[in-house]
Design an enzyme around this catalytic site. Structure first.
Site, short mmCIF file in Angstrom:
data_model
loop_
_atom_site.label_atom_id
_atom_site.label_comp_id
_atom_site.label_asym_id
_atom_site.label_seq_id
_atom_site.Cartn_x
_atom_site.Cartn_y
_atom_site.Cartn_z
N HIS A 237 0.83 -1.21 0.00
CA HIS A 237 0.00 0.00 0.00
C HIS A 237 0.87 1.26 0.00
O HIS A 237 0.65 2.17 -0.81
CB HIS A 237 -0.90 -0.02 1.23
CG HIS A 237 -1.72 1.22 1.41
ND1 HIS A 237 -3.03 1.32 1.00
CD2 HIS A 237 -1.41 2.43 1.97
CE1 HIS A 237 -3.49 2.53 1.28
NE2 HIS A 237 -2.53 3.23 1.87
N GLU A 238 1.85 1.31 0.90
CA GLU A 238 2.68 2.52 1.01
C GLU A 238 3.52 2.74 -0.25
O GLU A 238 3.79 3.88 -0.63
CB GLU A 238 3.57 2.44 2.25
CG GLU A 238 2.82 2.36 3.57
CD GLU A 238 1.84 3.50 3.78
OE1 GLU A 238 2.10 4.62 3.31
OE2 GLU A 238 0.80 3.28 4.44
N HIS A 241 1.64 4.80 -2.64
CA HIS A 241 1.76 6.24 -2.39
C HIS A 241 3.08 6.78 -2.93
O HIS A 241 3.13 7.87 -3.51
CB HIS A 241 1.68 6.53 -0.89
CG HIS A 241 0.32 6.36 -0.29
ND1 HIS A 241 -0.83 6.79 -0.91
CD2 HIS A 241 -0.08 5.80 0.89
CE1 HIS A 241 -1.88 6.52 -0.15
NE2 HIS A 241 -1.45 5.91 0.94
N HIS A 247 -5.54 7.30 -2.06
CA HIS A 247 -6.36 6.22 -1.53
C HIS A 247 -7.52 5.88 -2.46
O HIS A 247 -8.17 6.76 -3.01
CB HIS A 247 -6.91 6.58 -0.15
CG HIS A 247 -5.90 6.46 0.93
ND1 HIS A 247 -5.87 7.26 2.04
CD2 HIS A 247 -4.84 5.61 1.06
CE1 HIS A 247 -4.85 6.92 2.82
NE2 HIS A 247 -4.22 5.93 2.23
#
Length: 283
Positions: A237-238, A241, A247
Site C-alpha cells: 500500500h505505502e 503512495h 487512496h
C-alpha cells in the site's frame, strides 16, 4: 543493474501532522452511535480530530474551530455533519450525516496515516493533487532502523514482496542500495501513535518518504492471526503512495486505506492497476 540506476528513492522518516483518535476503541465510542446535528455529546471532539486528520474537516477560525485539542467542543454542528457525509460518501456508506454504527466501525479500523483525497478518479482510485510522479523508473531504496534483526528481516521481506508486485504491472525497477548522501536516510520503523491506529504513512513523489509504526504486531505470514497486521499488505500500500497513487475507495484495492488484523491484501486489483496506468501509461 546497479550501474543503470539513475534515481535514488530516498525513503526516510517523516513526521506528518496527523491526529488520529488516541486511546479509544470502537467499543469505547459506542455511545456516539446515533449522534446527529444539534446534539452535544461527550467524545464528539475526538471524531472532529479524526476527520480533520484525514482531510474531511478543517479545524480553523473560518469554521469556528481550533487546532487546539482542548478548544474543540463536543457539539454536533453543521461542519461536522458535512464532514461525516463526505466521509460516508467516500467509503460507500449510507450518507446520513449521522454517526451510525457502520460509520464508526470504519473509523475504528486500523489504517494508513495519509489523508484521503476527496476528488477520487473514476471509479475509485485517486491521484495526488497535481498528479506528481517520478521522471525515471529505476529506483533504489535503503532501510535505516534501530529495531531488532527479526523486525528488520520482516520489513525487508515485506518491501521486497511489495516492490515485486508493483513491478509486475509497471515500468518500475526497485533495487536495494546504499545511501549516497546524508539525505538518503531510508525506510524507517518508529513509534507513530501506538498499536491498531495509524499503521504507516508515506508521501507523494518525488520525496520517497515512508515509515512504519514500531508498536504494531507485525506479521509476514500468509495467514496472520487476527491480532496481527500483515506487513506485506501495508508495505505494498505505502509503495503505491510512493509512486503517486492516493487512496482508493474500493475495499478490494491495495490502495484502500483500512486494514484489519488478520487481513491480507497483497495483490493489486484492477482499480490499482487502472490508477497507475492513468498516471504513467501502460508498460
Amino acid at each position: 543493474m546497479a550501474k543503470n540506476l539513475s534515481l535514488v528513492l530516498s525513503i526516510t522518516l517523516l513526521l506528518l501532522v496527523i491526529q488520529p483518535i488516541r486511546g479509544h476503541s470502537f467499543k469505547s465510542l459506542q455511545h456516539l452511535v446515533g449522534s446527529h446535528k444539534g446534539q452535544t455529546v461527550k467524545g464528539l471532539h475526538e471524531i472532529k480530530h479524526y476527520l480533520s486528520a484525514f482531510g474531511y474537516l478543517k479545524l480553523n477560525r473560518s469554521t469556528g474551530l481550533s487546532n487546539d485539542h482542548a478548544s474543540v467542543k463536543d457539539e454536533f454542528d453543521e461542519h461536522l455533519e458535512l464532514a461525516i457525509k463526505s466521509f460516508q460518501k467516500n467509503f460507500h456508506l449510507n450518507v446520513t450525516g449521522r454517526l451510525d454504527s457502520s460509520t464508526l466501525d470504519v473509523m475504528m479500523t486500523p489504517r494508513c496515516g495519509v489523508s484521503d483525497i476527496d476528488d477520487n478518479m473514476s471509479p475509485n482510485y485517486a491521484l495526488f493533487p497535481g498528479k506528481p510522479k517520478w521522471g525515471k523508473k529505476f529506483l533504489t531504496y535503503t532501510i535505516n532502523s534501530g529495531v531488532t534483526r527479526e523486525v528488520l528481516d520482516k520489513l525487508s521481506f515485506a518491501l521486497q514482496t511489495g516492490f515485486e508486485e508493483w513491478h509486475k504491472h509497471t515500468q518500475f525497477t526497485f533495487a536495494r542500495g546504499r545511501p549516497t548522501s546524508t539525505s538518503d536516510i531510508g525506510i524507517g520503523i518508529m513509534h507513530i501513535d501506538g498499536p491498531r491506529k495509524v499503521l504507516a504513512d508515506s508521501v507523494a513523489p518525488t520525496s520517497g518518504k515512508m515509515r512504519f509504526d514500531a508498536d504494531e504486531n507485525w506479521s509476514i505470514n500468509d495467514k496472520p492471526n487476527v491480532d496481527q497486521i500483515d506487513m506485506v499488505s501495508v508495505a505494498t500500500h505505502e509503495i503505491g503512495h510512493i509512486i503517486g497513487l492516493g487512496h482508493s475507495t474500493h475495499p478490494d484495492a491495495v490502495m484502500y486505506p483500512y486494514l484489519n488484523g488478520g487481513v491480507i491484501r497483497r495483490k493489486l486489483s484492477q482499480d490499482d492497476i487502472d490508477g497507475v496506468f492513468a498516471l504513467y501509461g501502460k508498460p
